[in-house]
Design an enzyme around this catalytic site. Structure first.
Site, mmCIF file in Angstrom:
data_model
loop_
_atom_site.group_PDB
_atom_site.id
_atom_site.type_symbol
_atom_site.label_atom_id
_atom_site.label_comp_id
_atom_site.label_asym_id
_atom_site.label_seq_id
_atom_site.Cartn_x
_atom_site.Cartn_y
_atom_site.Cartn_z
ATOM 1 N N LYS A 161 37.587 50.959 35.066
ATOM 2 C CA LYS A 161 38.724 51.426 35.882
ATOM 3 C C LYS A 161 38.896 52.901 35.533
ATOM 4 C CE LYS A 161 43.516 50.203 36.930
ATOM 5 N NZ LYS A 161 43.491 50.491 38.357
HETATM 6 N N1 PMP Z 1 40.861 47.044 42.888
HETATM 7 C C1 PMP Z 1 41.169 48.317 42.601
HETATM 8 C C2 PMP Z 1 40.262 49.396 43.047
HETATM 9 C C3 PMP Z 1 42.342 48.613 41.876
HETATM 10 O O1 PMP Z 1 42.669 49.886 41.605
HETATM 11 C C4 PMP Z 1 43.189 47.563 41.464
HETATM 12 C C5 PMP Z 1 44.439 47.870 40.701
HETATM 13 N N2 PMP Z 1 44.194 47.936 39.334
HETATM 14 C C6 PMP Z 1 42.824 46.253 41.792
HETATM 15 C C7 PMP Z 1 41.647 46.030 42.503
HETATM 16 C C8 PMP Z 1 43.657 45.090 41.346
HETATM 17 O O2 PMP Z 1 43.515 44.910 39.971
HETATM 18 P P1 PMP Z 1 44.664 44.270 39.081
HETATM 19 O O3 PMP Z 1 45.004 42.978 39.688
HETATM 20 O O4 PMP Z 1 44.060 44.145 37.724
HETATM 21 O O5 PMP Z 1 45.810 45.232 39.116
#
Ligand code: PMP
Length: 310
Positions: A161
């Site tokens: 991320k």
């Molecule tokens: N995809 C992307 C590209 C994101 O930025 C996020 C947010 N973190 C998510 C999916 C969803 O992830 P999460 O449920 O861990 O927040």
């Protein structure tokens, strides 16, 4: 509490919000060499609790590993730092938490390795853009498929991320907003559906829940994983497989998931209504169960996933 009274955790110190600044030649600003997390603290029936803290911090550590980051804090220290930051800010409300690890100020040039890796943690009350309109709670959001392709595993590691990935997301988000939609859906270089600019995607067809595999380029979303666990617990059948663009148009239900957005029903994609454009029964059921879990009303999953602040 005004921003003036708030604190941001920076490398072990709680710094005044307005003084939490870094040098303009910080490596991460120029070369996008930072990784981050988005975590939520819920006001549960038993007090403030952070949802899946351990999993978020593990993902941060994994993201850092992919970018050769020497993060000086252990997993336990980072988890404690998140709790300390919430406590220092006397939040009292549901809040969003943003830890970030970044290559700092030192030596300019593409190679980040000569620079120190710093960590900061901020928290704020966030009315995320997909959340703030009351109408979306009932009606669902309008999406368009972006002309920008999702980053490819051969060019960027999508399981990190990393801030770098969000230049790709931002282009797609702005394209959608300027065209009058609420959010963008991104395809991969094989033309398969991956995710939205900052949320994972689920579709429902014939009562079967479907989401793309992380190998498609989708982030291993923690809300995505939570939804899959809830589906399993509630005997809702699911499959993890590729989804084609046209399959979106003929789905019975579609929703997005993310820490900031929660579970968001989708009403339209590319001006085609998804079924009758209203939240479907599987989406509603999953959303209700999700809320039970995050507000500490589910015996099994709440216990496993909530870390109390006080
Ligand atoms: N995809 C992307 C590209 C994101 O930025 C996020 C947010 N973190 C998510 C999916 C969803 O992830 P999460 O449920 O861990 O927040």
């Amino acid at each position: 509490m005004t921003n003036n009274e708030k604190k941001i955790w920076m490398d072990g110190f709680l710094v005044d919000w307005n003084k939490a600044t870094i040098h303009i030649l910080t490596h991460a600003l120029h070369y996008a060499t930072a990784v981050f997390e988005g975590i939520r603290c819920y006001k549960t029936v038993n007090g403030l609790a952070v949802f899946r803290l351990s999993d978020h911090i593990q993902r941060l550590i994994n993201s850092g590993k992919i970018y050769f980051m020497d993060i000086k804090y252990s997993k336990e220290q980072l988890e404690k730092a998140v709790i300390d930051t919430i406590n220092a800010n006397k939040v009292g409300e549901e809040s969003y938490i943003r830890p970030i690890a970044y290559y700092g100020y030192g030596k300019m040039g593409v190679n980040p390795l000569p620079n120190k890796v710093s960590v900061a943690i901020a928290t704020w009350i966030w009315d995320e853009h997909l959340k703030k309109e009351k109408q979306y709670e009932e009606k669902g959001i309008r999406l368009m498929v972006s002309a920008w392709m999702r980053i490819d595993g051969r060019t960027m590691p999508f399981l990190a991320k990393a801030t770098a990935n969000y230049a790709n997301s931002a282009l797609a988000r702005v394209e959608a907003l300027k065209a009058g939609f609420d959010e963008a859906i991104m395809l991969n270089t094989n033309g398969k559906v991956v995710e939205a600019s900052a949320e994972n995607i689920f579709i429902v067809r014939d009562s079967l829940l479907i989401t793309p595999p992380t190998s498609s380029g989708a982030l291993n979303g923690i809300t995505r994983d939570t939804v899959l666990a809830i589906a399993k617990e509630n005997k809702i059948r699911y499959e993890i497989r590729d989804i084609s663009r046209d399959e979106l148009y003929i789905s019975d239900e579609i929703f997005l998931t993310g820490t900031a957005a929660g579970i968001k029903p989708v009403a339209e994609i590319d001006n085609r209504s998804i079924a009758d454009g209203k939240e479907g029964w599987i989406t509603r059921r999953l959303k209700e169960r999700f809320e039970l879990v995050v507000y500490d009303r589910d015996d099994e999953l709440s216990k496993k996933w909530l870390t109390y602040v006080e």
